[in-house]
Write a protein that holds these residues in place. Structure first.
Motif, PDB file in Angstrom:
ATOM      1  N   ILE A  56       0.827  -1.215   0.000  1.00 24.32           N
ATOM      2  CA  ILE A  56       0.000   0.000   0.000  1.00 24.32           C
ATOM      3  C   ILE A  56       0.865   1.270   0.000  1.00 24.32           C
ATOM      4  CG2 ILE A  56      -0.284   0.215   2.521  1.00 24.32           C
ATOM      5  CD1 ILE A  56      -3.329   0.641   1.933  1.00 24.32           C
ATOM      6  N   GLU A  57       2.140   1.139   0.367  1.00 26.18           N
ATOM      7  CA  GLU A  57       3.029   2.316   0.354  1.00 26.18           C
ATOM      8  C   GLU A  57       4.043   2.280  -0.802  1.00 26.18           C
ATOM      9  OE1 GLU A  57       4.648   3.287   4.190  1.00 26.18           O
ATOM     10  OE2 GLU A  57       2.763   2.848   5.210  1.00 26.18           O
ATOM     11  N   ASN A  80      -1.260   4.622 -11.170  1.00 29.72           N
ATOM     12  CA  ASN A  80      -1.852   3.717 -12.143  1.00 29.72           C
ATOM     13  C   ASN A  80      -1.804   4.411 -13.504  1.00 29.72           C
ATOM     14  OD1 ASN A  80      -3.439   1.691 -13.348  1.00 29.72           O
ATOM     15  ND2 ASN A  80      -5.334   2.669 -12.718  1.00 29.72           N
ATOM     16  N   THR A  83      -1.972   9.013 -15.772  1.00 30.87           N
ATOM     17  CA  THR A  83      -3.315   9.595 -15.646  1.00 30.87           C
ATOM     18  C   THR A  83      -3.733   9.794 -14.193  1.00 30.87           C
ATOM     19  OG1 THR A  83      -3.806   8.328 -17.637  1.00 30.87           O
ATOM     20  CG2 THR A  83      -5.657   9.407 -16.545  1.00 30.87           C
ATOM     21  N   GLU A  84      -3.553   8.757 -13.366  1.00 35.30           N
ATOM     22  CA  GLU A  84      -3.968   8.882 -11.964  1.00 35.30           C
ATOM     23  C   GLU A  84      -3.307  10.103 -11.319  1.00 35.30           C
ATOM     24  OE1 GLU A  84      -2.712   5.797  -9.247  1.00 35.30           O
ATOM     25  OE2 GLU A  84      -3.872   6.666  -7.602  1.00 35.30           O
ATOM     26  N   TYR A  87      -4.766  13.526 -12.351  1.00 33.72           N
ATOM     27  CA  TYR A  87      -6.033  13.786 -11.650  1.00 33.72           C
ATOM     28  C   TYR A  87      -5.809  14.152 -10.178  1.00 33.72           C
ATOM     29  CZ  TYR A  87      -9.024  12.718 -15.582  1.00 33.72           C
ATOM     30  OH  TYR A  87      -9.666  12.795 -16.794  1.00 33.72           O
ATOM     31  N   LYS A  91      -6.263  18.216  -7.618  1.00 30.36           N
ATOM     32  CA  LYS A  91      -6.941  18.441  -6.331  1.00 30.36           C
ATOM     33  C   LYS A  91      -6.046  19.196  -5.355  1.00 30.36           C
ATOM     34  CE  LYS A  91      -9.919  14.377  -6.496  1.00 30.36           C
ATOM     35  NZ  LYS A  91      -9.493  13.441  -7.550  1.00 30.36           N
ATOM     36  N   TYR A 235      -1.184  12.190  -1.392  1.00 28.06           N
ATOM     37  CA  TYR A 235      -1.449  10.974  -0.608  1.00 28.06           C
ATOM     38  C   TYR A 235      -2.748  11.097   0.198  1.00 28.06           C
ATOM     39  CZ  TYR A 235       2.962   8.828  -1.936  1.00 28.06           C
ATOM     40  OH  TYR A 235       3.979   8.265  -2.652  1.00 28.06           O
ATOM     41  N   ARG A 236      -3.115  12.319   0.516  1.00 30.40           N
ATOM     42  CA  ARG A 236      -4.380  12.501   1.224  1.00 30.40           C
ATOM     43  C   ARG A 236      -5.549  12.015   0.365  1.00 30.40           C
ATOM     44  NH1 ARG A 236      -8.280  15.942   3.739  1.00 30.40           N
ATOM     45  NH2 ARG A 236      -8.541  17.432   2.050  1.00 30.40           N
ATOM     46  N   TYR A 237      -5.454  12.237  -0.944  1.00 27.47           N
ATOM     47  CA  TYR A 237      -6.541  11.869  -1.850  1.00 27.47           C
ATOM     48  C   TYR A 237      -6.338  10.521  -2.549  1.00 27.47           C
ATOM     49  CZ  TYR A 237      -8.796  16.441  -1.555  1.00 27.47           C
ATOM     50  OH  TYR A 237      -9.473  17.548  -1.114  1.00 27.47           O
ATOM     51  N   LYS A 238      -5.128  10.004  -2.528  1.00 24.95           N
ATOM     52  CA  LYS A 238      -4.825   8.807  -3.326  1.00 24.95           C
ATOM     53  C   LYS A 238      -5.612   7.602  -2.838  1.00 24.95           C
ATOM     54  CE  LYS A 238      -0.564   6.897  -5.446  1.00 24.95           C
ATOM     55  NZ  LYS A 238      -1.265   5.912  -6.200  1.00 24.95           N
ATOM     56  N   GLU A 239      -6.224   6.872  -3.754  1.00 20.94           N
ATOM     57  CA  GLU A 239      -6.947   5.658  -3.388  1.00 20.94           C
ATOM     58  C   GLU A 239      -5.948   4.528  -3.134  1.00 20.94           C
ATOM     59  OE1 GLU A 239      -9.744   5.004  -6.568  1.00 20.94           O
ATOM     60  OE2 GLU A 239     -10.339   7.106  -6.534  1.00 20.94           O
ATOM     61  N   PRO A 240      -6.246   3.667  -2.157  1.00 17.72           N
ATOM     62  CA  PRO A 240      -5.302   2.585  -1.862  1.00 17.72           C
ATOM     63  C   PRO A 240      -5.235   1.541  -2.988  1.00 17.72           C
ATOM     64  CG  PRO A 240      -7.306   2.371  -0.537  1.00 17.72           C
ATOM     65  CD  PRO A 240      -7.411   3.683  -1.248  1.00 17.72           C
ATOM     66  N   TRP A 241      -4.101   0.894  -3.120  1.00 23.55           N
ATOM     67  CA  TRP A 241      -3.875  -0.219  -4.055  1.00 23.55           C
ATOM     68  C   TRP A 241      -4.178   0.126  -5.514  1.00 23.55           C
ATOM     69  CZ3 TRP A 241      -7.763  -1.380  -0.140  1.00 23.55           C
ATOM     70  CH2 TRP A 241      -7.210  -1.797   1.058  1.00 23.55           C
ATOM     71  N   SER A 242      -3.832   1.345  -5.948  1.00 22.00           N
ATOM     72  CA  SER A 242      -4.136   1.670  -7.343  1.00 22.00           C
ATOM     73  C   SER A 242      -3.151   1.014  -8.311  1.00 22.00           C
ATOM     74  CB  SER A 242      -4.190   3.184  -7.544  1.00 22.00           C
ATOM     75  OG  SER A 242      -2.941   3.772  -7.279  1.00 22.00           O
TER      76      SER A 242
END
Lengths: 357, 357
Positions: A56-57, A80, A83-84, A87, A91, A235-242
């Motif tokens: 996850i890190e 990912n 693109t990820e 986006y 933010k 990292y505040r917005y990043k979805e886990p396991w992308s």
């Protein structure tokens, strides 16, 4: 489903024209046609890790990229695909962003979806897509950050943007550079801003690892910055396991392929020279000089959508209709540099279409 | 980097205690320990497609899922794991969301990051985590949508939520059900709300394909709804190419593995019975009845963080400290059902730790 108007959408064309997917040569997506030899190790290592969640890190991915680029591991944010990261960045920056056009449409889409106000600069095709740094500086109060793709998609030019970087830094504005195509160029060492990261916190670099290494399906990209606030915000917005297991594994191998990398760069340099000179011989074709693995073309006497349709129907070739880029019109197409034999097929096909006009 | 406090974070423990990654048995992530036989075909097919971009419209993935569940292909939205879909959903629903706790923390995180106001319902551990439908209906004006995980993580109970669905529908509110763990249960056909999609547009179902099929590293999840507005809204925000080539390929094979699926369900049913009865024999252990592939445990005399540390140090076993779930406290741990031999190792290890108290 909304059409995003990118290249590489072979499936839509196949659906529309009822062709076999496997027959189509895709010149609409800009990918290295050769993969590195480590692909088997990547697949084995990724497959072995499938039964676990990816870290996850992303420790291993960050470490491998930091060693490849000789920068601090904390500056690396894996994603990912690029693109990820585009986006996530939107933010975490000021509300007004300038974009240098024509360029990749996801910059604008991501900015707009995050509620940013977009200021457009347009490089003029009639002027060889010259980057007007004076104009940017004179309008510096209109934006908080500026997004540039270098080499730029779709014109392929690798620009010297050190002066632009200094201006942005002087005014305390963020410079965002998408270097996704920079590794295809022989000049990538001199022109990349990676070495500036350490001393410039007003810099954010994006890269897609998998275009240059010929494996876009693996989905690995990364962002680079020494700006702690932006890193924390992402990292505040990043979805886990992308990132998937294969992308994680790829980082262990691809960046060590130095021979492959040099061979690729030499190949593209030579092949670009060949394609450019051959295409220039065709009547009605205007070729823009490129520093990367694709070529922008302006056509006389036929529309981009028309030649795209004809090439697909008659020659199983998919090219990019470039008319939807801001600043371009329906006389522009973009083609990728693929294997030499495939490039000859493309040149002959374009030549015969143009010869009929 | 912010710690999100999930299970499966073997790397952080390995880093902290200097252990070898490969030795650790991970009971903290709830994954089928057996993969289907089609894994080789998935890897081959995914590898063959790596040099191309995955289909930007995911036609094949949507078709395969729609055939598996016997629903309209337009109702299926594939994602990079269930996580991507949870985050996209939050951008497309009313501003007030209710969440049934204790549960997976990403519901709350995604809601908060999208600026939603969260109303918490808490099922009481002292009451066997009873779902109080009367309380929900009496407070129905406080929220626009309600999120429930079924079977719920961490208690493992598969609830009959038809009455809840009817109440939500009657009041014109959206019911969001995360059915990620439903396929592990023998009752999944009767309890899943998939068959209601056609006639109920106030329903949104989320599933993670890859937990049940034992390949979380491949990153494939999907959402299901007949609500056209939500579907359009999700595609408006969805980033292109979020699925990788292997996830795309997996959809072609996993859903045809009916024998494997039945065998898995039978295995978990039997193994849950075994583990539950063995764990109950241990003094100081209170086991909650589960319908899926993990077990929630309340401990007497030792803290969750303590037993987690001891099991990792002495037995190379990683369990989930469940104290950070809303409504639980530091007496709760969660363990996955793994291979029979591994489960025995776990039971013995817990037994000897508890025997020392």
């Amino acid at each position: 489903m909304e059409k995003l108007g990118h290249g590489a959408d072979v499936e839509s064309m196949v659906e529309q024209y009822g062709k076999k997917n496997t027959k189509v040569i895709d010149f609409s997506s800009n990918i290295n046609p050769e993969m590195p030899g480590c692909i088997d190790s990547i697949i084995k290592s990724g497959a072995d890790a499938l039964s676990r969640y990816p870290d996850i890190e992303y420790r291993r991915v960050r470490k491998n990229i930091s060693e490849y680029l000789d920068i601090d591991m904390e500056y690396v944010i894996p994603g990912n695909g690029a693109t990820e990261l585009i986006y996530l960045l939107m933010k975490n920056i000021g509300k007004k962003i300038a974009i240098i056009n024509p360029t990749f449409s996801e910059y604008r889409r991501s900015a707009t979806l995050s509620g940013l106000e977009v200021v457009d600069f347009v490089m003029d095709s009639k002027n060889g897509f010259r980057l007007d740094i004076d104009e940017i500086e004179s309008r510096i109060d209109e934006f908080d950050s500026l997004f540039i793709c270098n080499p730029n998609n779709p014109d392929g030019k690798l620009r010297d943007i050190y002066e632009l970087m200094d201006i942005m830094k002087k005014h305390g504005k963020l410079l965002i550079v998408d270097e996704t195509f920079i590794e295809f160029s022989p000049m990538y060492r001199e022109r990349s801003l990676v070495s500036e990261l350490e001393t410039n916190r007003n810099l954010f670099i994006i890269r897609a690892a998998t275009k240059f290494f010929g494996m876009p399906g693996i989905r690995l990209g990364y962002a680079l910055t020494s700006n702690k606030e932006i890193i924390d915000g992402i990292y505040r917005y990043k979805e886990p396991w992308s990132l998937n297991s294969f992308a994680d594994a790829a980082s262990e191998y691809i960046f060590k392929e130095s021979e492959y990398m040099e061979r690729s760069r030499k190949y593209f340099e030579k092949e670009i020279e060949f394609m450019t000179s051959e295409l220039k011989k065709i009547k009605g074709i205007n070729v823009y000089e490129t520093d990367t693995n694709f070529i922008l073309i302006r056509l006389d006497g036929i529309k981009a959508s028309e030649i795209r349709k004809i090439l697909f129907e008659r020659a199983d070739i998919l090219i990019r209709d470039a008319s939807n880029f801001i600043g371009l019109d329906d006389s522009f197409i973009r083609v990728a540099v693929k294997k030499h034999e495939e490039n000859i097929v493309l040149i002959n096909a374009i030549s015969s279409v143009m010869g009929l006009l």
